[in-house]
Design a protein around this motif. Structure first.
Motif, PDB file in Angstrom:
ATOM      1  N   GLY A 138      21.359  -8.852  13.989  1.00 21.79           N
ATOM      2  CA  GLY A 138      21.965  -8.796  12.646  1.00 21.79           C
ATOM      3  C   GLY A 138      20.910  -9.719  11.764  1.00 21.79           C
ATOM      4  N   HIS A 139      19.885 -10.217  12.137  1.00 27.26           N
ATOM      5  CA  HIS A 139      19.123 -11.056  11.515  1.00 27.26           C
ATOM      6  C   HIS A 139      17.729 -11.196  11.816  1.00 27.26           C
ATOM      7  N   THR A 140      16.718 -11.517  10.813  1.00 27.66           N
ATOM      8  CA  THR A 140      15.283 -11.793  11.165  1.00 27.66           C
ATOM      9  C   THR A 140      15.026 -12.812  10.214  1.00 27.66           C
ATOM     10  N   LEU A 141      14.723 -14.018  10.881  1.00 30.77           N
ATOM     11  CA  LEU A 141      14.342 -15.198  10.033  1.00 30.77           C
ATOM     12  C   LEU A 141      13.441 -16.000  10.688  1.00 30.77           C
ATOM     13  N   LEU A 154      11.931 -19.744   5.620  1.00 25.68           N
ATOM     14  CA  LEU A 154      10.522 -19.369   5.124  1.00 25.68           C
ATOM     15  C   LEU A 154      10.673 -17.908   4.750  1.00 25.68           C
ATOM     16  N   GLY A 155      11.332 -17.039   5.452  1.00 21.09           N
ATOM     17  CA  GLY A 155      11.308 -15.658   5.183  1.00 21.09           C
ATOM     18  C   GLY A 155      12.470 -15.059   5.899  1.00 21.09           C
ATOM     19  N   GLU A 156      12.633 -13.687   5.623  1.00 19.38           N
ATOM     20  CA  GLU A 156      13.843 -13.217   6.375  1.00 19.38           C
ATOM     21  C   GLU A 156      13.732 -11.529   5.887  1.00 19.38           C
ATOM     22  N   PRO A 205       1.635 -11.456   0.839  1.00 18.44           N
ATOM     23  CA  PRO A 205       1.460 -13.032   1.294  1.00 18.44           C
ATOM     24  C   PRO A 205       2.842 -13.685   1.712  1.00 18.44           C
ATOM     25  N   ASP A 206       3.889 -13.145   1.277  1.00 21.99           N
ATOM     26  CA  ASP A 206       5.142 -13.842   1.549  1.00 21.99           C
ATOM     27  C   ASP A 206       5.305 -13.770   3.052  1.00 21.99           C
ATOM     28  N   LEU A 207       6.552 -14.379   3.559  1.00 16.72           N
ATOM     29  CA  LEU A 207       6.967 -14.332   5.060  1.00 16.72           C
ATOM     30  C   LEU A 207       8.375 -13.500   5.303  1.00 16.72           C
ATOM     31  N   ASN A 208       8.581 -12.681   4.259  1.00 21.23           N
ATOM     32  CA  ASN A 208       9.791 -11.780   4.471  1.00 21.23           C
ATOM     33  C   ASN A 208       9.283 -10.424   5.226  1.00 21.23           C
ATOM     34  N   PHE A 209      10.212  -9.768   5.934  1.00 18.06           N
ATOM     35  CA  PHE A 209      10.256  -8.703   6.811  1.00 18.06           C
ATOM     36  C   PHE A 209      11.001  -7.438   6.058  1.00 18.06           C
ATOM     37  N   SER A 210      10.322  -6.371   6.648  1.00 21.11           N
ATOM     38  CA  SER A 210      11.250  -4.980   6.133  1.00 21.11           C
ATOM     39  C   SER A 210      11.175  -4.063   7.188  1.00 21.11           C
ATOM     40  N   LYS A 250       3.149 -12.575  10.850  1.00 20.64           N
ATOM     41  CA  LYS A 250       3.925 -13.347  10.020  1.00 20.64           C
ATOM     42  C   LYS A 250       4.398 -14.744  10.584  1.00 20.64           C
ATOM     43  N   CYS A 251       4.382 -14.821  12.101  1.00 20.24           N
ATOM     44  CA  CYS A 251       4.424 -16.016  12.738  1.00 20.24           C
ATOM     45  C   CYS A 251       3.245 -16.809  12.489  1.00 20.24           C
ATOM     46  N   GLN A 252       1.961 -16.193  12.496  1.00 21.76           N
ATOM     47  CA  GLN A 252       0.644 -17.053  12.314  1.00 21.76           C
ATOM     48  C   GLN A 252       0.674 -17.498  10.895  1.00 21.76           C
TER      49      GLN A 252
END
Ligand code: KG4
Ligand code: ZN
Length: 340
Positions: A138-141, A154-156, A205-210, A250-252
């Motif tokens: 349900g989540h990616t954070l 930081l991102g989601e 550049p951000d730390l979000n995902f899709s 994104k982790c890096q």
């Protein structure tokens, strides 16, 4: 202080006892996979009803095995959210009622915070501060964890969660629910080169995902032509590679931006061994240490809830008699840091 933890946020009933002096004393998980499999996914009403049947017997089974009478418990923690509201209500009601009957404190805790802290149950546990990648159904954070109860998002994911994308793509490939592990197993037979999927959002550049575009790209490739077994495996391999590379990038970036050198990866998808190895291999060059929960605590379990409950209760936090669950609950809102 012996704390009973109860997890019922989705399709697993998890119970555990954590002791402040002896650590985790034991845990049990009852999985509803067989119940939901004919429906191709979790049916919320069936999940709630099954938790009603399972939770108390599972607690009694665990306490009997551990030879701990109910009255030896000093607190109870349950998953307040996020999750399926009916399923959450079962755990909350059992926890609250048991605690009332035993006249001990009770606390509702955040499911994703439980995942975040699951590696703390290991002998070789990470030290604060660290970056946490939480990847579940349900989540990616991505979270900066300065200390217990001090979290900065930081991102989601802006759409599908990472596990959800695995599950939906697995379903399109004709794999049974829950698809993540099955897709990963199929990907092992896959060969690189036949399919390639764009890594979503890595040029931003951000730390979000899709992940929904990736899932759609996989769907279009699956529907474009009939796939033989090798093509299905190749596609699963390409999909998994795209997800993993995106997570690694994104982790890096999160580690670089925060200047931290410890990464914690938790939640159901963290059980993926290719992801585990890729993160360790890539980040070892940067002297980053990567921590995972043991396999049985990557997915949903009561141990992480009992541990988090012990942390909260030993700091003096407990709830009123009100039963209050939260289907949606941002991690930052679960903090007690700012409360008086
Ligand atoms: O944390 P979790 O057990 O439940 C939630 O909080 O959602 O995560 C479940 C998710 C599911 O989407 C499942 O398919 C995925 O974790 N998962 C995996 C693997 N094992 C479980 N995804 C990829 N590879 C795996 N080996
Ligand atoms: Zn979970």
């Amino acid at each position: 202080m012996k704390i009973l933890g109860i997890e019922t946020s989705c399709d697993e009933t998890g119970v555990a006892v954590y002791s402040g002096t002896e650590g985790l004393l034991g845990h049990k998980v009852y999985s509803q996979i067989a119940l939901h499999r004919p429906h191709g996914g979790v049916v919320p009403e069936l999940a709630s009803r099954d938790h009603i049947h399972r939770t108390l017997p599972l607690i009694d089974e665990l306490l009997n095995e551990l030879d701990i009478p109910r009255h030896a418990l000093q607190g109870i923690a349950y998953t307040r959210g996020p999750g399926l509201v009916g399923a959450l209500l079962v755990g909350a009601t059992v926890a609250r009622s048991l605690a009332y009957g035993l006249a001990i404190p009770c606390v509702g805790v955040h499911h994703m915070e439980g995942h975040l802290l699951a590696p703390m149950l290991e002998r070789h546990a990470p030290a604060y501060p660290f970056v946490a990648l939480l990847v579940s159904g349900g989540h990616t954070l991505l979270v900066k964890v300065t200390a217990f109860d001090d979290y900065q998002l930081l991102g989601e994911s802006l759409d599908d969660a990472c596990g959800e994308a695995f599950d939906k793509t697995a379903k399109l490939l004709g794999l049974p629910y829950p698809g993540g592990a099955a897709l990963s197993a199929l990907a092992q037979q896959g060969r690189p080169g036949r399919y390639h999927f764009t890594r979503p959002m890595i040029d931003r550049p951000d730390l979000n995902f899709s992940f929904s575009g990736l899932k759609t790209a996989a769907m279009l490739a699956i529907r474009a032509q009939p796939l033989d077994d090798q093509a299905r495996a190749d596609l699963a391999h390409a999909f998994q590679e795209a997800v993993i590379e995106t997570l690694v990038v994104k982790c890096q970036r999160a580690l670089r931006q925060t200047g931290l050198t410890t990464l914690v990866v938790a939640g159901g998808v963290s059980a993926n061994t290719v992801l585990q190895k890729r993160l360790r291999d890539t980040l070892s060059y940067l002297s980053v240490q990567v921590f995972y929960p043991r396999h049985e605590f990557c997915g949903d379990n009561g141990a992480m809830i009992a541990y988090l409950g012990w942390l909260r209760l030993s700091q003096g936090h407990s709830d009123s008699l009100k039963i209050d669950v939260k289907a949606r609950w941002p991690l930052a809102d679960s903090t007690y840091r700012a409360s008086p």
